[in-house]
Write a protein that holds these residues in place. Structure first.
Motif, PDB file in Angstrom:
ATOM      1  N   THR A 182       0.853  -1.147  -0.855  1.00 23.12           N
ATOM      2  CA  THR A 182      -0.076  -0.060  -0.363  1.00 23.12           C
ATOM      3  C   THR A 182       0.934   1.240  -0.172  1.00 23.12           C
ATOM      4  O   THR A 182       0.995   2.554  -1.065  1.00 23.12           O
ATOM      5  CB  THR A 182      -0.820  -0.120   1.421  1.00 23.12           C
ATOM      6  OG1 THR A 182      -1.904  -1.267   0.894  1.00 23.12           O
ATOM      7  CG2 THR A 182      -1.250   1.150   0.973  1.00 23.12           C
ATOM      8  N   ALA A 183       2.194   1.062   0.618  1.00 21.77           N
ATOM      9  CA  ALA A 183       2.992   2.579   0.809  1.00 21.77           C
ATOM     10  C   ALA A 183       3.471   2.649  -0.385  1.00 21.77           C
ATOM     11  O   ALA A 183       3.622   3.735  -1.304  1.00 21.77           O
ATOM     12  CB  ALA A 183       3.976   2.072   2.215  1.00 21.77           C
ATOM     13  N   VAL A 184       3.932   1.822  -1.298  1.00 18.69           N
ATOM     14  CA  VAL A 184       4.761   1.672  -2.625  1.00 18.69           C
ATOM     15  C   VAL A 184       2.981   2.321  -3.314  1.00 18.69           C
ATOM     16  O   VAL A 184       3.909   3.295  -4.585  1.00 18.69           O
ATOM     17  CB  VAL A 184       5.429  -0.086  -3.308  1.00 18.69           C
ATOM     18  CG1 VAL A 184       5.144   0.336  -4.241  1.00 18.69           C
ATOM     19  CG2 VAL A 184       5.972  -0.140  -2.284  1.00 18.69           C
ATOM     20  N   GLN A 185       2.229   1.394  -3.121  1.00 16.72           N
ATOM     21  CA  GLN A 185       1.173   2.339  -3.814  1.00 16.72           C
ATOM     22  C   GLN A 185       0.852   4.105  -4.665  1.00 16.72           C
ATOM     23  O   GLN A 185       0.875   4.472  -5.088  1.00 16.72           O
ATOM     24  CB  GLN A 185       0.192   1.520  -4.063  1.00 16.72           C
ATOM     25  CG  GLN A 185      -0.222  -0.319  -5.011  1.00 16.72           C
ATOM     26  CD  GLN A 185      -0.889  -0.706  -4.472  1.00 16.72           C
ATOM     27  OE1 GLN A 185      -2.177  -0.701  -3.574  1.00 16.72           O
ATOM     28  NE2 GLN A 185      -1.431  -1.829  -4.141  1.00 16.72           N
ATOM     29  N   ARG A 186       1.107   3.809  -2.541  1.00 11.47           N
ATOM     30  CA  ARG A 186       0.787   5.477  -2.384  1.00 11.47           C
ATOM     31  C   ARG A 186       1.742   6.176  -3.513  1.00 11.47           C
ATOM     32  O   ARG A 186       1.931   7.752  -3.699  1.00 11.47           O
ATOM     33  CB  ARG A 186       0.968   5.654  -1.410  1.00 11.47           C
ATOM     34  CG  ARG A 186      -0.418   5.209  -0.441  1.00 11.47           C
ATOM     35  CD  ARG A 186      -0.122   5.275   0.986  1.00 11.47           C
ATOM     36  NE  ARG A 186      -1.827   5.235   1.386  1.00 11.47           N
ATOM     37  CZ  ARG A 186      -2.321   4.481   2.931  1.00 11.47           C
ATOM     38  NH1 ARG A 186      -1.180   5.673   3.847  1.00 11.47           N
ATOM     39  NH2 ARG A 186      -2.798   4.356   3.435  1.00 11.47           N
ATOM     40  N   VAL A 187       3.241   5.830  -2.708  1.00  9.80           N
ATOM     41  CA  VAL A 187       4.351   6.285  -3.447  1.00  9.80           C
ATOM     42  C   VAL A 187       4.229   6.603  -4.742  1.00  9.80           C
ATOM     43  O   VAL A 187       4.399   7.377  -5.360  1.00  9.80           O
ATOM     44  CB  VAL A 187       6.086   6.466  -2.289  1.00  9.80           C
ATOM     45  CG1 VAL A 187       6.833   6.681  -3.744  1.00  9.80           C
ATOM     46  CG2 VAL A 187       5.760   6.073  -1.170  1.00  9.80           C
ATOM     47  N   SER A 188       4.210   5.859  -5.664  1.00 11.33           N
ATOM     48  CA  SER A 188       3.931   5.671  -6.965  1.00 11.33           C
ATOM     49  C   SER A 188       2.564   6.338  -7.235  1.00 11.33           C
ATOM     50  O   SER A 188       3.429   7.398  -8.756  1.00 11.33           O
ATOM     51  CB  SER A 188       3.988   4.052  -7.131  1.00 11.33           C
ATOM     52  OG  SER A 188       4.285   3.190  -7.160  1.00 11.33           O
ATOM     53  N   ALA A 189       1.681   6.827  -7.071  1.00  8.01           N
ATOM     54  CA  ALA A 189       0.779   7.243  -7.665  1.00  8.01           C
ATOM     55  C   ALA A 189       1.466   9.202  -7.440  1.00  8.01           C
ATOM     56  O   ALA A 189       0.714   9.777  -8.113  1.00  8.01           O
ATOM     57  CB  ALA A 189      -0.592   7.255  -6.632  1.00  8.01           C
ATOM     58  N   THR A 190       1.446   9.030  -6.137  1.00 14.07           N
ATOM     59  CA  THR A 190       2.436  10.802  -5.918  1.00 14.07           C
ATOM     60  C   THR A 190       3.426  10.612  -6.844  1.00 14.07           C
ATOM     61  O   THR A 190       3.538  11.887  -7.079  1.00 14.07           O
ATOM     62  CB  THR A 190       3.001  10.696  -4.759  1.00 14.07           C
ATOM     63  OG1 THR A 190       1.966  10.733  -3.360  1.00 14.07           O
ATOM     64  CG2 THR A 190       3.231  12.027  -4.377  1.00 14.07           C
TER      65      THR A 190
END
Length: 282
Positions: free
Chosen positions: A197-205
């Motif tokens: 989830t953290a990786v997905q958030r960083v990728s989206a940002t």
């Protein structure tokens, strides 16, 4: 605890163990993972003994297995205990000589924990986690030769079994329940999901920032082209065109400027975060 090199079967090998009365109730309440461990231990009986045991295991035998598991041993370690005692304690020879009269009592003696040595890590005269001879058993032998009687193993409160609270998980353990009530496998799954989830958030940002930077670059390029046009029209006007040509050039410049303005306003409406870039270019 019996010495590692013992050869004769104990005289009370055929006697039932204590607390058999509550085994029938306990066997219906154990967690699924513990039930699997019990079945794994039962699969470790010597073949010669297994054929003599009743199809429906008596409560005393199930209770002996549960006590052994409560003593801190794994199913694999208990199978090793059974196989070792079958030969070193003389049960195989007793069966061959027709002296094994109670298969159930023998099975109980093979699996039950010993209470002779005060060290709970002692496994038939060997310190389990070290693989060396148990010093307390050595001291017992010395005391015996001196005529002293060794004390029994001290028992503390029995560790409690717990079940994993993870959805659909049937794992169980013995001792303090882990923080959060999850087994290590469920805990790893939770941590992996949190990391994803953290990786997905960083990728989206990063994707949003990249898109904003690209939009800003397009806006700056549009403004540069507008400036170039303005400079070109200004240079053209300064070369002494006629009033009509200058007027036409002025109208064209105003039309182009209006188009640039409309484009700029459209970009700012769609991406208000680019206002800072647009102000820096004006």
């Amino acid at each position: 605890m019996r010495e590692a090199g013992g050869s004769a079967a104990p005289a009370n090998a055929n006697a039932p163990t204590r607390r058999a009365g509550r085994a029938a109730q306990a066997s219906h309440r154990i967690p699924p993972a513990l039930a699997d461990a019990v079945r794994a231990v039962e699969a470790g009986w010597p073949r010669e003994l297994a054929v003599l045991l009743p199809a429906h295991r008596p409560a005393v035998l199930r209770e002996a297995i549960l006590q052994a598991l409560d003593g801190g041993r794994t199913a694999h370690q208990l199978v090793e205990r059974i196989q070792r005692r079958w030969w070193t304690h003389g049960y195989a020879r007793a069966l061959a000589e027709g002296q094994l009269t109670s298969p159930v009592g023998t099975a109980v003696a093979l699996v039950r924990p010993s209470v002779d040595c005060p060290d709970p890590m002692c496994e038939d005269g060997v310190t389990l986690h070290l693989g060396d001879g148990c010093p307390k058993c050595d001291q017992r032998r010395t005391d015996r030769r001196r005529g002293q009687v060794p004390g029994p193993r001290e028992k503390g409160p029995a560790p409690q079994w717990w079940e994993c609270e993870g959805q659909g998980c049937t794992a169980a353990g013995k001792g303090p329940q882990p923080a959060g009530g999850l087994c290590w496998q469920c805990q790893e799954r939770v941590e992996e999901a949190a990391a994803q989830t953290a990786v997905q958030r960083v990728s989206a940002t990063l994707a949003a920032e990249t898109e904003a930077a690209e939009e800003a670059a397009r806006l700056r390029q549009t403004i540069r082209w507008a400036r170039m046009l303005d400079e070109a029209y200004t240079e053209h006007a300064e070369r002494g065109r006629t009033a009509q040509e200058l007027a036409e050039a002025q109208r064209q410049a105003e039309a182009d400027a209006e188009q640039v303005r409309i484009l700029r306003e459209q970009l700012l409406r769609e991406h208000p975060e680019l206002a800072a870039y647009a102000q820096g270019q004006t």
